[in-house]
Enzyme design. Structure first.
Site, PDB file in Angstrom:
ATOM      1  N   HIS A 159      -2.791   8.886   0.435  1.00 33.77           N
ATOM      2  CA  HIS A 159      -3.941   8.005   0.291  1.00 33.77           C
ATOM      3  C   HIS A 159      -4.828   8.463  -0.865  1.00 33.77           C
ATOM      4  O   HIS A 159      -5.316   7.653  -1.660  1.00 33.77           O
ATOM      5  CB  HIS A 159      -4.728   7.976   1.598  1.00 33.77           C
ATOM      6  CG  HIS A 159      -5.951   7.118   1.572  1.00 33.77           C
ATOM      7  ND1 HIS A 159      -7.075   7.403   2.299  1.00 33.77           N
ATOM      8  CD2 HIS A 159      -6.238   5.988   0.887  1.00 33.77           C
ATOM      9  CE1 HIS A 159      -7.995   6.488   2.063  1.00 33.77           C
ATOM     10  NE2 HIS A 159      -7.516   5.617   1.212  1.00 33.77           N
ATOM     11  N   GLU A 206      -3.339   7.467  -4.131  1.00 36.59           N
ATOM     12  CA  GLU A 206      -3.583   6.031  -4.382  1.00 36.59           C
ATOM     13  C   GLU A 206      -4.922   5.826  -5.099  1.00 36.59           C
ATOM     14  O   GLU A 206      -5.039   4.984  -5.984  1.00 36.59           O
ATOM     15  CB  GLU A 206      -3.551   5.269  -3.054  1.00 36.59           C
ATOM     16  CG  GLU A 206      -3.995   3.821  -3.122  1.00 36.59           C
ATOM     17  CD  GLU A 206      -4.985   3.482  -2.020  1.00 36.59           C
ATOM     18  OE1 GLU A 206      -6.130   3.072  -2.340  1.00 36.59           O
ATOM     19  OE2 GLU A 206      -4.621   3.628  -0.839  1.00 36.59           O
ATOM     20  N   HIS A 207      -5.922   6.606  -4.730  1.00 33.67           N
ATOM     21  CA  HIS A 207      -7.224   6.544  -5.408  1.00 33.67           C
ATOM     22  C   HIS A 207      -7.153   7.134  -6.820  1.00 33.67           C
ATOM     23  O   HIS A 207      -7.674   6.565  -7.775  1.00 33.67           O
ATOM     24  CB  HIS A 207      -8.273   7.322  -4.611  1.00 33.67           C
ATOM     25  CG  HIS A 207      -8.823   6.591  -3.436  1.00 33.67           C
ATOM     26  ND1 HIS A 207     -10.145   6.242  -3.333  1.00 33.67           N
ATOM     27  CD2 HIS A 207      -8.230   6.128  -2.308  1.00 33.67           C
ATOM     28  CE1 HIS A 207     -10.349   5.618  -2.183  1.00 33.67           C
ATOM     29  NE2 HIS A 207      -9.197   5.542  -1.539  1.00 33.67           N
ATOM     30  N   GLU A 248     -14.781   6.578   2.953  1.00 36.25           N
ATOM     31  CA  GLU A 248     -13.932   5.547   3.558  1.00 36.25           C
ATOM     32  C   GLU A 248     -13.561   5.928   4.992  1.00 36.25           C
ATOM     33  O   GLU A 248     -13.581   5.101   5.907  1.00 36.25           O
ATOM     34  CB  GLU A 248     -12.673   5.375   2.706  1.00 36.25           C
ATOM     35  CG  GLU A 248     -11.771   4.242   3.135  1.00 36.25           C
ATOM     36  CD  GLU A 248     -10.561   4.078   2.238  1.00 36.25           C
ATOM     37  OE1 GLU A 248      -9.742   3.196   2.539  1.00 36.25           O
ATOM     38  OE2 GLU A 248     -10.420   4.832   1.258  1.00 36.25           O
TER      39      GLU A 248
END
Length: 965
Positions: free
Chosen positions: A43, A46-47, A124
Site C-alpha cells: 500500500h 502504491e503511494h 488514511e
C-alpha cells in the site's frame, strides 16, 4: 485503501459530463506479498510511485498536469492486485500516458518523501479506524491460520512503516525499492486504455510508451496452495463485537474453496440471488413481519478480501432491530430454509435473461471506471471474456451450484454479532483497529435446528415468476418537436411536468422524477422527524411488492428532501409505469402498525446518532446550522425523536402532508410526451391533494456573516476517535452565474497547490481539499483538512490553511496569462464534454427542476462567461474575499487524544478537560447537546461561537436567491 483525490461530496458544484480519455493499469501483486516485518509495504508503494519519476522529477508534477488539463487520478491496493488509473482531456492523453508510464519505468521514490508519505498512509489508516466494515474485516482476517496472508495488516501505518523499522534498523527506502523491482514487472501487469483515437493509434502509443516497463521474468507470487485458511477451531465460533456506530448486525460467513474458476456459472451469485431475495416468501420478508430485521444482504463482494486464490467468502449480513438482537439465534434459524434451494433452471434462466438485457442495453459508464474494471478482468478471465466475464451468467451447471450449497453448513459457519449492548462484556481487542470482542461456542441446539426436518413453508418459498421483466425494447417515435432542453408540457396550480425525448442515446430506458413539495415539513423539528419516518416506512411497505421490479433492473429511490418528497424511478421503460404507480398507490394508502413504527423510530434514532459521530457529518451540520436560517439540526431531530412520538402522530402527519402539495416532475428517455403526461395525471388523481395556499420556497434563507472571523469549535461525539476536521469557509453572497463560474475556476487553480502544501509538504492529513460552496444560492468557497488530534490540534491546522491561502495568493499574483488561459480552456473542455449516458443529462436537468432555477442551458452560459473572464478579474476576486472585510467562518470538530499528545493544544487542556463527560456518559450514551470549545488566542482576531442561536439572532438574512443569470 485508495488515494482519493476528489473533492468531498458535500458541495453543490454541478457534476460535469466526464467523457474523457482514460487508462488503468493493474499489477498482479497486492498486500498478500507484504514482507512480514513491513506490514503495509504494498500500500505504501502504491503511494510512493506517484511522487516523481526520473523523466519527470517534480514530486506532484503528474497531478499538477492532470489538474491543469481537467483530469483526475486514483489508485487502490487489494490483496493480490494493485490498480492505478487516470483520466484527462483527449488532446493531452498521449503526454499524460507518457508521464504516467514513467512511474512503472523509473519512479524516483526519493528518501525525503518517505517520512512525509508515511504520514499520509497513517492518516488514511486513522480515518478507516472508526469504520465498522473495516474493523470487521481486520477481525475476520485475524482468524486465519498462522502464516496465511489474510492475517497481515494490509493498511500500514506510522508504527509499521516508520517507528518499528527504525527500532529494528530496517532501511525502508531500500526495501521499498527492492519491492518495486521485484513485483512491478511488466509480465505481472495488464493495461486498458480508452480514447476516441483509432485502435491502431492507441496500440502504437502503448507500444511506444510502455515497452520500457522492466520485465524481470520472475515467477508471479502464487498463494493458491494456501487453501482452507479458515479451517481452524477459532473460526466456527460466535464473536460478539462492540461496533463504533449504534447498530445491531448479524453476519453469518463461510469460507469456501476459491470460486473464481466457476465464473461462467457464478454459483455464489445464484445463491445470493435467492438468499438476498426481498419479495414475498423471502427470509427478509419473514424477519420483517416479526420486526426482527430491516435489511439483509447475501453473497460475495468480489473484492480481494471476499474472493482470492486461497478462498471465496459467502456471507449473510442482517441488520437487526432491538427485538431481533434479543432473538438472534432464531434469526439464524430463519436463514436455514432456503439452503434447501434446488438448482432451479427456471430461476437461473430468469437471472440470465435479466442480466443479458442489462448488458445488451447498458449505459456507458465513465471511462476511468470502465478501464479500471477491464484491466482487472484481464487478470482474471481469458481474453474472449474480458468484457463479459464479470457480468454474464453463461451456463447452468447444477453440480457446481450444489457443491457450493453443500458447503454452507452450520458447523463451518462463523457468526459475528455486533451490538452496543456488548459494551463492557468484551475483554479481547483486535491488534490494529482495537475492536473489542469476545468469543464463545455456537449453541449446539441451533446447529441441530439448522439441519433438522428442513421444509419450505407457506411463508418461505422460492420467488414467483417476475412480471416486471421487460420484453418490449422498441424505441418510441417522437410525438412533438425535438428540443435540446426539457420543455414544460403540463402546468397547473397543483403541479407541472418537464419533458425531453431521448434522441441521442437511443436506448429503451427512461427516467421519471417527481418532487412533492409540502409546507408542513419545516414547521418544526418534530415534523422533520415524522417526515423521515414516513419516507422510511413507505420504503418498508414497498420493499416486498417492489422487489421484483428491482430484480428486473428497474430502480427506485425515495428521498426525504428538505422541502418535499423526491421520487426517482429509472430503467427499461416498458414496465416502468407499473413501478411508479405502485409507489404512488402506497403513498396514497400509507399506513404503519405500532410494531413497525417502533422498529423504525428505533432505527432512525440509530441513524441520527451514527451521522453525528462522524466528524465530517457533524462539521457540515454545524456549518449549515449557522448559515441556513430556520434549519433544524441533527441534534434537534435526535432530541425530538427521543422525546417520544406516536403512531397516531405519524398517520396524522401523513394526512397533512398529502393534503396540500405541489408536484413537479421531469420525464426523459423512451417515452412520448402523451405517455409522460400520464405520470403527473396519476399523481394528482391518486393523491387528491389541494393546491398550495402560499408558495413554499425550495431553499433556505441564508445568514449574512459579519465581516469578521468567527470560529465554531465543537468536540467530536465519538469517544476514542482521534479524527478531527477543520473547514475554513469564506462567504461571498448571492451572486449571478458569472461569479459562480469564476469561483469554480479559482478552486480549480487551488486544488493541486492545496494538496501539495497541506498534505504532501505539511502532512496534515489524508483528505485535504478546496470546495465551491453553493449554500441555498449563496456562494462561497472553503478549504477542509481532516487530521488527527493525536498529531495536530485544530488551531495549528487553521493557521496552516491560512499559510496556504497566503502562499496561494502570491502564486495567483504571479500567474501568467498563458497559465490562466490554459486553466480556463481546461474548465471549458470539462463543461463541453459529451455525456457518457442519459443519466448524466437527467441529473443536470433535475438539479434545475428541483431547485426551481430552470437554467437548462447553464453549461453553455458558463462556457460563454469563462471565455470572457480575465486573469485580473480572478486575482481581484480572491483578494476581495481574503481582505479585511471578508466574511469568514471556521468550523472545527475536535477529535479525542489532543490532551495527551498535542503540545500545541496545551493551553486548552484544562478548559477542555471535564467537558468530555457531558457528551456521552459512555461510548453509547445519548446525544444531549454539543460541547462548544473556546477558540485559542493563537488564531488572532477570531471570535468564538459557543451558542449558535445567540450568534445568528439579529443577523441580516440574504433574500431567497437563485443563480439564474
Amino acid at each position: 485503501c485508495s488515494k482519493h483525490r476528489d473533492a468531498m461530496p458535500d458541495s453543490d458544484m454541478p457534476r460535469y459530463p466526464v467523457f474523457q480519455s482514460a487508462a488503468a493499469l493493474c499489477v498482479g501483486v497486492g498486500s498478500f506479498s507484504d514482507p512480514s516485518d513491513l506490514p503495509g509495504l504494498a500500500h505504501f508503494l502504491e503511494h510512493m510511485v506517484f511522487m516523481g519519476s526520473e523523466k519527470y522529477p517534480s514530486e506532484n508534477g503528474f497531478d499538477a498536469f492532470l489538474k491543469k488539463h481537467g483530469g483526475s487520478d486514483n489508485a487502490s491496493t487489494d490483496c493480490e492486485r494493485t490498480i492505478f488509473q487516470f483520466d484527462i482531456q483527449r488532446k493531452n492523453f498521449k503526454e499524460a500516458l507518457d508521464r504516467w508510464a514513467q512511474f512503472f519505468i523509473c519512479p524516483l521514490m526519493i528518501r525525503d518523501a518517505i517520512d512525509r508519505e508515511v504520514e499520509a498512509v497513517d492518516s488514511e489508516y486513522q480515518l478507516a479506524k472508526p469504520s465498522d466494515s473495516h474493523r470487521k474485516e481486520m477481525l475476520f482476517g485475524s482468524l486465519a491460520k498462522p502464516g496465511h496472508p489474510m492475517g497481515k495488516f494490509c493498511w500500514g501505518n506510522a508504527e509499521t512503516l516508520k517507528q518499528e523499522p527504525k527500532r529494528m534498523k530496517i532501511n525502508v527506502y531500500k526495501r521499498l525499492r527492492a519491492f518495486w523491482k521485484k513485483y512491478y514487472s511488466a509480465h505481472y501487469m495488464t493495461l486498458a486504455v480508452q480514447s476516441k483515437e483509432k485502435l491502431d493509434t492507441l496500440e502504437e502509443w502503448v507500444r511506444e510508451i510502455f515497452s520500457k516497463v522492466p520485465n524481470n521474468g520472475l515467477p508471479k507470487p502464487d498463494f493458491s496452495d494456501m487453501v482452507d485458511p479458515f479451517d481452524t477451531t477459532a473460526f466456527s465460533k460466535l464473536y460478539r463485537v462492540v461496533p463504533v456506530g449504534k447498530v445491531h448486525a448479524l453476519n453469518i460467513t463461510w469460507a469456501l474453496p476459491p470460486q473464481e474458476k466457476y465464473y461462467r456459472v457464478k454459483p455464489l451469485h445464484y445463491i445470493s440471488w435467492l438468499i438476498g431475495h426481498e419479495g414475498t416468501g423471502s427470509i427478509l420478508s419473514v424477519l420483517r413481519k416479526k420486526c426482527w430485521a430491516v435489511a439483509l444482504f447475501g453473497g460475495n463482494s468480489e473484492t480481494g478480501f471476499d474472493q482470492n486464490t486461497t478462498y471465496s467468502i459467502f456471507s449473510i449480513s442482517i441488520t437487526l432491530t432491538d427485538e431481533g438482537f434479543q432473538n438472534f439465534y432464531k434469526v439464524n434459524k430463519s436463514c436455514n430454509s432456503l439452503f434447501l434451494s434446488v438448482c432451479a433452471l427456471r430461476i437461473y434462466e430468469e437471472i440470465q435473461r435479466i442480466e443479458a438485457n442489462e448488458f445488451h442495453y447498458q449505459e456507458q459508464i465513465d471511462p476511468i471506471e470502465y478501464v479500471e474494471d477491464i484491466c482487472e478482468n484481464m487478470q482474471l478471465f481469458p481474453k474472449e471474456d474480458f468484457l463479459t466475464g464479470d457480468q454474464l451468467m453463461f451456463e447452468f451447471n447444477p453440480e457446481v451450484i450444489s457443491a457450493a450449497l453443500s458447503l454452507l453448513t452450520p458447523e463451518k459457519a462463523n457468526l459475528m454479532l455486533l451490538s452496543p449492548e456488548h459494551e463492557g462484556q468484551c475483554p479481547l481487542r483486535e491488534k490494529w483497529f482495537g475492536t473489542q470482542y469476545n468469543v464463545e461456542d455456537i449453541q449446539q441446539e441451533w446447529m441441530e435446528q439448522w439441519t433438522r426436518n428442513l421444509e419450505l413453508t407457506a411463508d418461505l418459498h422460492l420467488p414467483a415468476e417476475n412480471k416486471f421483466i421487460a420484453t418490449d425494447f422498441t424505441l418510441k417515435p417522437s410525438d412533438c418537436p425535438d428540443t435540446e432542453f426539457p420543455v414544460r408540457i403540463a402546468d397547473s396550480d397543483r403541479g407541472c411536468l418537464w419533458y425531453k425525448k431521448d434522441n441521442k442515446f437511443k436506448i429503451p430506458r427512461a427516467y421519471v422524477r417527481f418532487h412533492l413539495i409540502s409546507p408542513v415539513i419545516q414547521q418544526s423539528a418534530k415534523n422533520v422527524v415524522l417526515f423521515d419516518l414516513l419516507v422510511n416506512i413507505l420504503g418498508h411497505n414497498l420493499a416486498e411488492p417492489a422487489y421484483e421490479a428491482e430484480v428486473a433492473q428497474l430502480e427506485y429511490k425515495l428521498v426525504a428532501g428538505e422541502h418535499g418528497l423526491v421520487i426517482k424511478v429509472k430503467g427499461f421503460n416498458h414496465k416502468l409505469p407499473l413501478l411508479f404507480h405502485l409507489i404512488i398507490d402506497h403513498l396514497a394508502d400509507f399506513s404503519a402498525s405500532s410494531d413497525v413504527f417502533s422498529m423504525f423510530a428505533e432505527q432512525l434514532k440509530k441513524t441520527y446518532f451514527n451521522i453525528l459521530i462522524k466528524p465530517e457529518k457533524l462539521s457540515k451540520d454545524v456549518r449549515l446550522l449557522i448559515l441556513e436560517h430556520s434549519r433544524w439540526s441533527m441534534v434537534d431531530k435526535y432530541q425530538a425523536l427521543t422525546a417520544g412520538l406516536t403512531t397516531e402522530e405519524l398517520i396524522e402527519f401523513s394526512r397533512s402532508f398529502r393534503a396540500e402539495l405541489f408536484a413537479e416532475g421531469l420525464v426523459q428517455g423512451n417515452f412520448s410526451s402523451a405517455e409522460s403526461v400520464q405520470f403527473l395525471q396519476y399523481v394528482t388523481d391518486k393523491l387528491q391533494f389541494s393546491k398550495l395556499t402560499a408558495e413554499v420556497p425550495v431553499m433556505f434563507r441564508v445568514v449574512e456573516l459579519p465581516q469578521k472571523h468567527h470560529i465554531c469549535k465543537v468536540k467530536s461525539l465519538n469517544k476514542g476517535d482521534a479524527n478531527s476536521e477543520v473547514t475554513v469557509y469564506y462567504q461571498s453572497g448571492p451572486k449571478a452565474l458569472r461569479e459562480h463560474t469564476l469561483m469554480e475556476l479559482l478552486v480549480m487553480h487551488m486544488e493541486e497547490p492545496c494538496f501539495d502544501f497541506l498534505r504532501t509538504k505539511e502532512t496534515l492529513g489524508y483528505h485535504v481539499y478546496p470546495t465551491c460552496r453553493n449554500t441555498s444560492g449563496v456562494l462561497g468557497f472553503s478549504v477542509t483538512v481532516e487530521t488527527q488530534a493525536t498529531k495536530f490540534n485544530t488551531e495549528l491546522v487553521e493557521l496552516k490553511i491560512e499559510e496556504f491561502l497566503t502562499s496561494f495568493g502570491e502564486k495567483l499574483n504571479a500567474l501568467t496569462e498563458e497559465a490562466f488561459n490554459t486553466q480556463v480552456t481546461a474548465l471549458v473542455k470539462l463543461k463541453e464534454c459529451e455525456d457518457t449516458h442519459l443519466g448524466e443529462e437527467v441529473d443536470r436537468n433535475w438539479a434545475e427542476v428541483v431547485t426551481q432555477q430552470y437554467v437548462f442551458d447553464r453549461l453553455n452560459r458558463e462556457i460563454e462567461a469563462l471565455k470572457q473572464m480575465t486573469r485580473d478579474e480572478l486575482v481581484s476576486w480572491f483578494k476581495e474575499h481574503r481582505g479585511q472585510s471578508s466574511r469568514k467562518l471556521s468550523v472545527h470538530v475536535v477529535g479525542f487524544g489532543a490532551e495527551e499528545n498535542d503540545e500545541e493544544g496545551s493551553g486548552e487542556k484544562q478548559e477542555e478537560k471535564g467537558k468530555d463527560e457531558d457528551l456521552r456518559s459512555s461510548a453509547y450514551g445519548e446525544v444531549s447537546k454539543l460541547s462548544f470549545l473556546p477558540a485559542s488566542p493563537k488564531v488572532e482576531g477570531a471570535i468564538a461561537i459557543v451558542d449558535i442561536p445567540a450568534f445568528t439572532e439579529g443577523l441580516p438574512l440574504f433574500p431567497y436567491h437563485k443563480i439564474l443569470k
